[in-house]
Design an enzyme around this catalytic site. Sequence first.
Site, PDB file in Angstrom:
ATOM      1  N   VAL A   1       0.795   5.662   0.296  1.00 52.63           N
ATOM      2  CA  VAL A   1       0.085   6.906   0.587  1.00 52.63           C
ATOM      3  C   VAL A   1       0.969   8.039   0.087  1.00 52.63           C
ATOM      4  O   VAL A   1       2.107   8.199   0.532  1.00 52.63           O
ATOM      5  CB  VAL A   1      -0.200   7.070   2.093  1.00 52.63           C
TER       6      VAL A   1
ATOM      7  N   ASP B   1      -8.409   0.786  14.203  1.00 51.24           N
ATOM      8  CA  ASP B   1      -6.988   1.132  14.376  1.00 51.24           C
ATOM      9  C   ASP B   1      -6.853   2.562  14.900  1.00 51.24           C
ATOM     10  O   ASP B   1      -6.122   3.378  14.340  1.00 51.24           O
ATOM     11  CB  ASP B   1      -6.227   0.960  13.062  1.00 51.24           C
TER      12      ASP B   1
ATOM     13  N   ALA C   1       0.841  -1.200   0.000  1.00 50.51           N
ATOM     14  CA  ALA C   1       0.000   0.000   0.000  1.00 50.51           C
ATOM     15  C   ALA C   1       0.877   1.251   0.000  1.00 50.51           C
ATOM     16  O   ALA C   1       1.940   1.276   0.624  1.00 50.51           O
ATOM     17  CB  ALA C   1      -0.915   0.007   1.220  1.00 50.51           C
TER      18      ALA C   1
END
Length: 236
Positions: free
Chosen positions: A30, A127, A28
Amino acid sequence: MENRCKEYIEQIKRAYRVVSLLSEKNGAQVVRLRHKSLEKDIILRHYPEPIPAYDALRELRHPNLPEVYDSLYFANGQIVLEEYVDGVTAAEVLETGTYTPRGAADVLRKVCAAVAALHSFGILHLDIKPENVMVTASGEVKLIDLNASKLKTAAQKPETTVLGTIGYAAYEQLGISPCDERTDVFALGVLLNVLLTGEHPAKQCAAGRLGRIVRKCTHTDPAARYQSAAKLLAAL
């Protein structure tokens, strides 16, 4: 599907330039982008596996959550375009010292309001921690990062893998029982305690009324916790 993905990426490249790679983990990414003419920043999230919660967030506007502009699925995962929050994390604030009781309660009220809004849209965050709480210079607070999130309809069976972050994860996130709104309440209690003391409540629990709230949030038995983020917000 692949051609559609390439065209979408090309459209983004034509309009934006990369400012920085904020994180890269488990496939992933970002990325912080800046519009070439408007000079406005946004966040691009690319996930190898889809996170359906982002679809729901396209319809949700809340002062304590970043706005989700777009969410698209492709053969190689999902791309999310999201509001850029210009601030620091609560974890960075804690590097300079703990919060006052008033300051900690104010931050937690705002995070709690964000969590209650997520729950109303059928989303469990799973989370909640200082690294996922953004604080701006003007005092705005936003809860970010739905990497571990689940739709409530998909969280009705015990997990086979650990969700969230150790220390902030409730016991049911270890596969003991299904997750629900009270799972996020547990993490909110740990967050409040860390803001107040810098420590997990198992190591040092906060004193006074806020300490009592922490203990109720982090009870081993979900039935003994606040039964929703809204009820915790009322207690605060």
